[in-house]
Design a protein around this motif. Structure first.
Motif, short mmCIF file in Angstrom:
data_model
loop_
_atom_site.label_atom_id
_atom_site.label_comp_id
_atom_site.label_asym_id
_atom_site.label_seq_id
_atom_site.Cartn_x
_atom_site.Cartn_y
_atom_site.Cartn_z
N CYS A 48 -2.96 16.82 -16.94
CA CYS A 48 -3.99 16.09 -17.68
C CYS A 48 -5.35 16.73 -17.37
CB CYS A 48 -3.98 14.63 -17.24
SG CYS A 48 -5.32 13.63 -17.94
N ARG A 49 -6.18 16.89 -18.40
CA ARG A 49 -7.50 17.50 -18.23
C ARG A 49 -8.59 16.46 -17.97
NH1 ARG A 49 -7.35 21.68 -23.35
NH2 ARG A 49 -5.67 22.99 -22.57
N HIS A 55 -8.61 8.60 -25.75
CA HIS A 55 -9.32 7.33 -25.93
C HIS A 55 -9.81 7.16 -27.38
CE1 HIS A 55 -10.35 6.73 -21.39
NE2 HIS A 55 -9.11 7.12 -21.60
N LYS A 56 -9.82 8.24 -28.14
CA LYS A 56 -10.27 8.15 -29.53
C LYS A 56 -9.15 7.72 -30.47
CE LYS A 56 -13.97 11.40 -28.79
NZ LYS A 56 -14.17 12.79 -28.52
N LYS A 57 -7.98 8.39 -30.35
CA LYS A 57 -6.89 8.09 -31.28
C LYS A 57 -5.59 7.70 -30.57
CE LYS A 57 -8.62 11.03 -34.97
NZ LYS A 57 -8.35 12.16 -35.88
N GLY A 58 -5.62 7.66 -29.24
CA GLY A 58 -4.41 7.29 -28.51
C GLY A 58 -3.39 8.40 -28.41
N VAL A 59 -3.80 9.62 -28.66
CA VAL A 59 -2.88 10.76 -28.65
C VAL A 59 -3.42 11.82 -27.70
CG1 VAL A 59 -1.83 12.58 -30.07
CG2 VAL A 59 -2.21 10.31 -31.04
N CYS A 60 -2.52 12.38 -26.89
CA CYS A 60 -2.90 13.47 -26.00
C CYS A 60 -3.05 14.75 -26.81
CB CYS A 60 -1.83 13.65 -24.92
SG CYS A 60 -2.22 14.95 -23.72
N ILE A 61 -4.11 15.50 -26.53
CA ILE A 61 -4.33 16.75 -27.26
C ILE A 61 -3.45 17.89 -26.74
CG2 ILE A 61 -6.68 16.16 -27.93
CD1 ILE A 61 -7.62 18.15 -25.71
N THR A 91 5.05 12.96 -5.30
CA THR A 91 4.78 14.40 -5.36
C THR A 91 3.75 14.73 -6.44
OG1 THR A 91 6.53 14.74 -7.00
CG2 THR A 91 7.15 14.96 -4.66
N ALA A 92 3.22 15.93 -6.35
CA ALA A 92 2.28 16.41 -7.37
C ALA A 92 2.94 16.43 -8.74
CB ALA A 92 1.77 17.80 -7.00
N GLU A 93 4.22 16.77 -8.79
CA GLU A 93 4.94 16.80 -10.06
C GLU A 93 4.97 15.42 -10.70
OE1 GLU A 93 6.25 20.34 -7.74
OE2 GLU A 93 5.96 18.23 -7.24
N MET A 94 5.29 14.41 -9.90
CA MET A 94 5.35 13.05 -10.44
C MET A 94 3.96 12.56 -10.83
SD MET A 94 7.05 10.44 -11.45
CE MET A 94 8.72 10.71 -10.85
N LYS A 95 2.98 12.85 -10.01
CA LYS A 95 1.62 12.41 -10.32
C LYS A 95 1.11 13.07 -11.59
CE LYS A 95 -2.14 10.05 -9.27
NZ LYS A 95 -3.07 10.43 -10.29
N SER A 96 1.44 14.33 -11.79
CA SER A 96 1.04 15.02 -13.01
C SER A 96 1.67 14.35 -14.24
CB SER A 96 1.45 16.49 -12.94
OG SER A 96 1.13 17.16 -14.13
N PHE A 97 2.94 14.00 -14.13
CA PHE A 97 3.62 13.30 -15.23
C PHE A 97 2.94 11.97 -15.53
CE2 PHE A 97 6.74 9.95 -16.19
CZ PHE A 97 7.15 10.36 -17.45
N ILE A 98 2.67 11.21 -14.49
CA ILE A 98 2.03 9.90 -14.67
C ILE A 98 0.64 10.06 -15.26
CG2 ILE A 98 1.08 7.94 -13.37
CD1 ILE A 98 3.63 8.14 -11.60
N ASP A 99 -0.11 11.05 -14.79
CA ASP A 99 -1.45 11.28 -15.35
C ASP A 99 -1.38 11.64 -16.83
OD1 ASP A 99 -2.55 10.80 -12.87
OD2 ASP A 99 -3.00 12.90 -12.43
N ARG A 100 -0.38 12.40 -17.23
CA ARG A 100 -0.23 12.75 -18.65
C ARG A 100 0.08 11.53 -19.50
NH1 ARG A 100 1.15 17.94 -20.45
NH2 ARG A 100 1.58 16.89 -22.44
N GLY A 101 0.56 10.47 -18.87
CA GLY A 101 0.82 9.23 -19.59
C GLY A 101 -0.44 8.42 -19.86
#
Length: 194
Positions: A48-49, A55-61, A91-101
């Protein structure tokens, strides 16, 4: 049939978390569930960046191999987030997944295009399956709110923990066969809850 999707955040293939997760899924299959395991270490994806475009359209770019996995997650009846404890949390892998959500959070609370009924929440279960090397009090405490945040955003009632503390003192899962038997029994039990 109950559909179970498991997201494995361990970077170690055939390690402690991977082994007890496989046993959990085996037990669930014996109870009649259909299972799908996703190992994040095998998925080519970006972090996740924090750009807040969702927050604008509910879609990840961001579009990558993780993008379609969120559809699989949302289609599940039972979602298992599996992660060992690294530096006192997931783990960082799991946190990255959660952040992308984060886009799910944005859909629920910003664009208000995603909502889950009480009936949906009763019939969608979130499970945290955790392992740790150390067996000290509160070893999993920092992981609980992290996985709870994702379960809440994705429409799963976080009701179950399947925890294996103190892997080091047993020499890992191979020196602790009871952990595998317990994981399999828990998979069978939880699969029957839906």
């Amino acid at each position: 049939m109950t559909q179970i999707t498991a997201v494995n955040g361990s970077p170690r293939k055939h390690g402690n978390t991977d082994t007890v997760l496989d046993a959990f899924l085996r037990g669930a299959e014996r109870a009649g569930a259909v299972t799908n395991k996703i190992s994040l270490v095998d998925i080519d994806h970006k972090n996740c960046r924090g750009c807040n475009a969702c927050h604008k359209k509910g879609v990840c770019i961001l579009t990558d191999d993780l993008t379609p996995i969120f559809d699989e997650v949302l289609a599940a009846d039972i979602l298992v987030l599996a992660s060992p404890i690294y530096s006192m949390t997931v783990t960082a892998e799991m946190k990255s997944f959660i952040d992308r959500g984060q886009f799910l959070w944005a859909q629920k609370f910003v664009t208000k295009t995603l909502a889950f009924s009480d009936d949906h929440l009763r019939n969608h279960i979130g499970v945290y399956l955790g392992t740790s090397g150390q067996d000290i009090p509160h070893i999993f405490d920092a992981a609980f709110p992290v996985v709870r945040a994702f379960f809440n955003d994705a429409g799963f009632s976080y009701t179950e923990n399947v925890l294996f503390a103190g892997m080091d003192q047993h020499g890992g899962v191979r020196g602790w066969p009871e952990s595998v038997a317990f994981a399999e029994a828990e998979g069978k039990r939880i699969a029957k809850m839906i």
